[in-house]
Design a protein around this motif. Structure first.
Motif, short mmCIF file in Angstrom:
data_model
loop_
_atom_site.label_atom_id
_atom_site.label_comp_id
_atom_site.label_asym_id
_atom_site.label_seq_id
_atom_site.Cartn_x
_atom_site.Cartn_y
_atom_site.Cartn_z
N ASN A 128 0.82 -1.22 0.00
CA ASN A 128 0.00 0.00 0.00
C ASN A 128 0.85 1.27 0.00
N LEU A 129 2.10 1.15 0.45
CA LEU A 129 3.02 2.28 0.49
C LEU A 129 4.43 1.73 0.37
N ILE A 130 5.29 2.46 -0.34
CA ILE A 130 6.68 2.04 -0.51
C ILE A 130 7.60 3.08 0.11
N PHE A 131 8.53 2.62 0.93
CA PHE A 131 9.62 3.46 1.42
C PHE A 131 10.81 3.23 0.47
N ILE A 132 11.18 4.25 -0.30
CA ILE A 132 12.38 4.18 -1.13
C ILE A 132 13.54 4.67 -0.26
N VAL A 133 14.34 3.74 0.24
CA VAL A 133 15.42 4.09 1.18
C VAL A 133 16.67 4.42 0.37
N LYS A 141 21.00 10.31 -7.72
CA LYS A 141 21.38 9.25 -8.67
C LYS A 141 20.63 7.96 -8.36
N ASP A 142 20.64 7.54 -7.09
CA ASP A 142 19.96 6.30 -6.71
C ASP A 142 18.45 6.43 -6.88
N LYS A 143 17.91 7.61 -6.59
CA LYS A 143 16.46 7.84 -6.76
C LYS A 143 16.05 7.63 -8.21
N GLU A 149 13.76 1.40 -12.43
CA GLU A 149 13.53 -0.03 -12.25
C GLU A 149 12.05 -0.31 -11.95
N LEU A 150 11.44 0.49 -11.10
CA LEU A 150 10.05 0.27 -10.73
C LEU A 150 9.10 0.63 -11.87
N VAL A 231 13.03 7.92 1.77
CA VAL A 231 13.66 7.94 3.08
C VAL A 231 15.16 8.17 2.88
N LEU A 232 15.64 9.37 3.22
CA LEU A 232 17.04 9.73 3.02
C LEU A 232 17.81 9.41 4.29
#
Length: 352
Positions: A128-133, A141-143, A149-150, A231-232
């Motif tokens: 229902n919710l994703i934390f992109i850590v 860059k990682d974001k 990918e998603l 999430v940084l």
């Protein structure tokens, strides 16, 4: 496509290419989505009212954060790929039971199957919710890589489904109408995309300004729209000046899972994005029970939904409810089973 100039003469050709590309991508991911799960050790039984999944590259602090939030041990170490399977945990926040899934770290190329990335992303599609850590030392860059990918497997982050209505017909050709000006797609592109999907007769109504990618998403019909919080992590390793810059990233919360800094703000943000509604029940001639609220999802929080959540047979045995709170026009208003409830309403059900 990159070598083709975008103008009115080439719009039909570009529309066909985009549609072909979308169909080829669908064929690539079809085998992984057909199984319905993530494979042994990846998918887990769902518990709680909502599920939050942690997605990120290896060694960004997902396991440490998950362990601190839930008390569930998720192996954390100073080397990559410490977590190899989905580790479930749970927490209760504001009376709502929420499931937390610590997913294995993914690598670039995960959408194409590298590092068992498809199994990981298949579980993320059900959250229902994703934390992109992200690691604060290289967040942008990682974001961008993780979003790529998603997006490649049909997950749309922090987006709403395009407001496009399609009705197939037996004859009449392609009829396109739009209630707002279309600045990202023209009628030639629309017809080219329809041709590639073998749609020759249809009424298509654009009720918002959409792109060709949005139109293809509607035709594919398998896109998942999930809210995400960036999430940084590891803010204890940067300066105050750098921290101020991080807040400019939309939907982001800087934290330190190791020193447990600013996690309260992350929990508040999680609650807001999950859009949960707490309802307190009030038995007849008794005080409301504030200890154990009934938690419902926004959009499915009517009086009838409340009755079903208490007991599945109760829905058919009520004629309404007395409601106190933001959704009521006055305290103790008698409402129908279709009445939509607000957060922290107090409800006393009225049986037939």
């Amino acid at each position: 496509m990159s070598k083709t100039q975008k103008n009115k003469a080439t719009s039909y050709h570009l529309g066909q290419l985009r549609a072909k590309l979308a169909k080829l991508k669908r064929e690539l991911i079809a085998p992984s989505s057909g199984g319905g799960g993530g494979g042994a050790g990846f998918d887990v039984a769902r518990t709680g009212i909502a599920t939050v999944g942690f997605v990120g590259f290896p060694s960004v602090g997902k396991s440490t954060l998950m362990s601190g939030m839930t008390g569930q041990d998720s192996l954390a170490a100073a080397y990559e790929f410490t977590t190899l399977t989905t580790v479930p945990g749970s927490l209760t926040y504001r009376g709502a039971p929420i499931q937390i899934l610590d997913l294995p770290g993914i690598i670039e190329g995960a959408k194409d199957g590298k590092g068992r990335g498809r199994q990981v992303i298949a579980v993320a599609r059900t959250c229902n919710l994703i934390f992109i850590v992200l690691d604060v030392c290289k967040p942008l860059k990682d974001k961008a890589l993780l979003e790529h990918e998603l997006e490649g497997v049909g997950i749309r982050l922090n987006k709403r489904p395009p407001n496009i209505y399609i009705q197939k017909k037996d004859k009449g050709g392609i009829a396109v109408t739009n209630t707002v000006p279309l600045t990202k797609i023209d009628h030639d592109e629309i017809r080219a995309i329809c041709s590639e999907y073998r749609i020759s007769n249809a009424s298509i109504a654009f009720r918002s300004d959409a792109s060709s990618e949005d139109f293809i998403d509607v035709l594919e019909g398998n896109r998942i729209y999930i809210p995400a919080i960036y999430v940084l992590n590891k803010i204890d390793q940067i300066s105050i000046q750098e921290l101020d810059l991080l807040y400019k990233i939309p939907m982001s919360v800087p934290i330190s899972s190791r020193m447990w800094l600013n996690v309260d703000e992350l929990m508040e943000k999680m609650w807001t994005e999950l859009r949960l509604v707490r309802i307190y029940t009030k038995p007849r001639k008794q005080q409301p029970d504030y200890s154990q609220p009934v938690v419902l999802r926004e959009g499915r929080a009517t009086v009838a939904d409340l009755a079903s959540a208490i007991h599945r047979d109760l829905k058919n045995n009520i004629k309404g409810a007395k409601v106190w709170g933001m959704s009521a026009k006055f305290p103790g208003q008698i409402c129908s089973p279709e009445h939509v409830l607000s957060d922290e309403d107090v409800v006393s059900l009225i049986k037939r």
